[in-house]
Each structure stands twice: as structure tokens, then as C-alpha cells.
Design an enzyme around this catalytic site. Structure first.
Site, short mmCIF file in Angstrom:
data_model
loop_
_atom_site.label_atom_id
_atom_site.label_comp_id
_atom_site.label_asym_id
_atom_site.label_seq_id
_atom_site.Cartn_x
_atom_site.Cartn_y
_atom_site.Cartn_z
N PHE A 1 0.85 -1.19 0.00
CA PHE A 1 0.00 0.00 0.00
C PHE A 1 0.88 1.23 0.00
O PHE A 1 1.73 1.41 0.89
CB PHE A 1 -0.92 0.02 1.22
CG PHE A 1 -1.87 1.19 1.21
CD1 PHE A 1 -3.07 1.10 0.52
CD2 PHE A 1 -1.57 2.36 1.89
CE1 PHE A 1 -3.95 2.19 0.49
CE2 PHE A 1 -2.44 3.44 1.86
CZ PHE A 1 -3.64 3.35 1.17
N LYS B 1 3.11 10.06 8.54
CA LYS B 1 2.47 9.59 9.77
C LYS B 1 3.17 10.05 11.04
O LYS B 1 2.98 11.16 11.49
CB LYS B 1 2.29 8.08 9.72
CG LYS B 1 1.25 7.64 8.68
CD LYS B 1 0.82 6.22 8.86
CE LYS B 1 -0.17 5.77 7.77
NZ LYS B 1 -1.48 6.44 7.87
N ASP C 1 9.32 2.76 1.22
CA ASP C 1 8.14 3.45 1.73
C ASP C 1 8.08 3.20 3.23
O ASP C 1 7.69 2.13 3.68
CB ASP C 1 6.89 2.90 1.03
CG ASP C 1 5.60 3.51 1.57
OD1 ASP C 1 5.61 4.08 2.67
OD2 ASP C 1 4.57 3.39 0.88
#
Length: 388
Positions: free
Chosen positions: A133, A247, A218
Site C-alpha cells: 500500500f 504519519k 516506503d
């Protein structure tokens, strides 16, 4: 009319209606609009690194918003420079930084940066992992290996070949001299907090080196202490060509970063990319506060305590525990994660039904031993309730 009904009437239906409405938080605890208290073991999807209302974060944001809240990219300001310098110091490798607003935007910047390299070199496709993702904008979504959210929005601008995550042989076969870049998560987050086999990232680095493809890590969820290291790739002894962050970097404020190492960090030229809000002074001040107050020794100690406690639980529904640092998944023997999430909320704990058979457990990095023990002690009863 309830807050839930007002939400449903006002918003597009892409989220559904969340089951809990939160009103405030302090540390690792939150309270809903009815005053019920919960221990927050989601942390805003591994985002609230310092928990809620941390004094250092409150002070940093308050001071910055009272000084100057926005400049756009037409003017520079010191917080963005300080943040870029801090990230580079933690990485300890020559690199350049682009600041964005989110993980998707960080990955979009990485996509464009890699694409510029690929077109210069005459390369034609990307490689990414099945069930990976990377975001929901078109560029990031094209790299996301989840058919359910990807396929309805194709076709995508550049071909992507997907390989099973953790399979170095499949990766080697897929990456040729025509490959632009390989996008990988050091641990797959939305797939269920799935770590790779030992040596996988080292193999990915060797495969990219041998073919000239770029390696993109990532680390939207795994960085800024979440895995027990500042950056998860450091534990593997591997330096990517491009790194993406978001995040936990802002501790709850919106921020993302794309880091290009070596010459890759110099590929963008004036006008190639930009962001009105990227590098916002308030978000940068928040990120600096996070970097000042994340204690890796504490994270590792609490991670060991949490994992050890969960692994000691004996219940037919609990198949195992996986993950890194304070970023774990309770793996279930049956697809009952939604029931576990609800049972946990009933007991005063917030966890996330990540996959049908996996529950994400990601408390703030400031979680205390007493809070970890409280969750571990309650978990057997939560599992029993979920199994009914």
C-alpha cells in the site's frame, strides 16, 4: 440529531460512519463524546507518536502558529530548514529532502522523482509488491498491489509489475535493465503488519544495484521510531535511493517527506514539483518536537514488553503475533478481527481490524509499562468475547 448522523449527512460515504466519536485525549488515553475512556492502541494509524496533548507538541505548535503559520513555497522559514537538517543528520548519508503534507504525497513525489530518472535512462516500468500500500492518488495507487482498491481506477500511466512480498527470486526475475524503480515497504503495513524474511531488503538492494533500478523504501508507517529504529531500513543495513516518510513524523500534524539519496536527491529541477502547504511552519515545528522527544530505548523496552505479553496469551483464536517495534499485528486463527476490535472497544481499548484475520496494535511511542500491562491483561477476555 447525533454526531454520527450529522457525519453521515455531511460527508461522502467512502469511510462509512466510524464507530467511535472522540472528543479529547491525553497521553495514551482518549475519551469519546459520551465521556467513555479508552486506551488508544491505534495512535491515529501509527501517527500520534507522542500520544495526545503532549506538552512539548502543544507548546511547539502554539508558539509557531502565534509566530507565523504559513508562508507557501515562495518563501523559506527556519523550521523547515531545521527539520530537513535533522532528518539528514539521523540518516547520516548525503541526501536532499522534499516536504509534503501526507504519505500519499510523499510517495507521489518519489514516483515523479523515479520517473524522471527512468525517462532519462530510457526505462519503462516499475516493480512493487503484491498487497503493498503506497497511497490513493493515481501515481501512488498505481504502485499499490491491492486489486480491490486499485483496479477500478485504471489504466495507470506507467506499467507496474507486482511480485509476492518477501520473494527475492521473484523480485530478481521481475527487475531488468528496463525497470525504473522498485517500491517496497520494509514491513507491509496495511497488508497486516507483515515483516519480510531476513535478508530480503539486502537482496532487493543487490538486485537494484545490478540492474540500475532505484530502490524506494516506503516508510510512511515504519519510520520515526515506530519499528524501534529511526528508520526501519537502518536495521537491515540497507540505504535506499529514495525514502518516504509521513504519519509519525508530525505526531498528528499533517506532514510527509521524500528523501533522495546521493545524485537522486538532485534530479528535480526548478519547477518540477511543488506543494503550497508542504513544509508548513506549524507542521515542521510539530515534527521537530517529535524528533526531540521520541526515546528509542523506551520504544524498544515497551515493544519487548508488549510482544512478550501478547505471545504469552494462550487462546484458540490467537494464532500468533508479528511485526516490529510498537507496530504489531495479532494474527487470528479465524477471520474475526472486526469482533476483536469491537470487544476491545467495549473493554476500553482501541485497536484496528486491519485484515479479516489481523488486528493492528500500535500504541503511542510514549505508552507506559502500566498501560501495556493493562492491555495484555485484558486481551484474553477480549479474545473470548470476540469468539462468541
Amino acid at each position: 440529531m447525533s454526531l454520527f448522523e450529522r457525519f453521515e449527512n455531511a460527508f461522502m460515504p467512502n469511510y462509512g460512519v466510524p464507530p467511535v466519536a472522540l472528543a479529547r485525549g491525553e497521553g495514551s488515553r482518549v475519551w469519546d463524546v459520551d465521556g467513555k475512556e479508552y486506551l488508544d492502541f491505534i495512535a491515529g494509524i501509527a501517527t500520534s507518536s507522542l500520544g495526545h496533548a503532549h506538552p512539548a507538541l502543544v507548546e511547539a505548535v502554539s508558539q509557531q502558529v502565534a509566530t507565523i503559520a504559513h508562508t507557501s513555497n515562495l518563501f523559506l522559514h527556519e523550521p523547515e530548514v531545521l527539520l530537513a537538517e535533522r532528518l539528514l543528520a539521523l540518516l547520516d548519508t548525503p541526501a536532499r529532502v522534499f516536504l509534503a503534507n501526507s504519505g500519499t504525497e510523499a510517495n507521489e513525489a518519489a514516483y515523479k522523482l523515479a520517473l524522471k530518472y527512468g525517462r532519462r535512462e530510457g526505462r519503462s516500468y516499475f516493480v512493487a509488491a503484491e498487497n503493498g500500500f503506497h497511497g490513493r492518488t493515481i501515481g501512488a495507487l498505481s504502485l499499490t498491489g491491492k486489486k480491490a482498491i486499485r483496479d477500478q481506477f485504471g489504466p495507470f500511466p506507467v506499467p507496474v509489475r507486482f511480485v509476492p512480498y518477501g520473494d527475492a527470486d521473484a523480485l530478481k526475475e521481475a527487475v531488468t535493465g528496463d525497470c525504473i524503480a522498485v517500491f517496497l515497504e520494509p514491513t507491509q503495513g496495511e497488508a497486516g503488519v507483515v515483516p519480510p524474511p531476513d535478508g530480503y531488503f539486502e537482496a532487493a538492494r543487490e538486485i537494484c544495484d545490478s540492474t540500475g533500478a532505484l530502490l524506494v523504501a516506503d516508510e510512511i508507517q515504519s519510520a520515526i521510531g515506530r519499528s524501534g529504529h529511526w528508520f526501519a531500513h537502518q536495521a537491515d543495513g540497507v540505504t535506499p535511493d529514495i525514502l518516504t516518510l509521513a504519519k509519525g513524523l508530525g505526531g498528528g500534524l499533517p506532514i510527509g517527506a521524500c528523501v533522495g539519496f546521493g545524485d537522486v536527491g538532485k534530479l528535480f529541477e526548478k519547477g518540477d514539483h511543488g506543494s503550497t502547504f508542504g513544509g508548513n511552519p506549524v507542521s515542521c515545528a510539530a515534527a521537530l518536537a517529535v524528533l526531540d522527544h521520541v526515546d528509542l530505548d523506551h520504544v524498544r523496552a515497551m515493544a519487548a514488553r508488549l510482544r512478550g505479553g501478547l505471545e504469552s496469551v494462550r487462546d484458540p483464536l490467537l494464532k500468533g503475533v508479528r511485526g516490529r517495534g510498537l507496530w504489531l499485528a495479532a494474527v487470528l486463527a479465524e477471520p474475526r478481527s472486526a469482533q476483536v476490535q469491537q470487544a476491545a472497544a467495549n473493554a476500553g481499548f482501541l485497536v484496528n481490524a486491519l485484515q479479516p484475520d489481523a488486528v493492528r496494535i500500535a500504541p503511542p511511542l510514549v505508552v507506559t509499562a502500566e498501560e501495556v500491562d493493562a492491555f495484555v491483561s485484558a486481551f484474553p477476555a477480549i479474545l473470548s468475547e470476540a469468539a462468541k
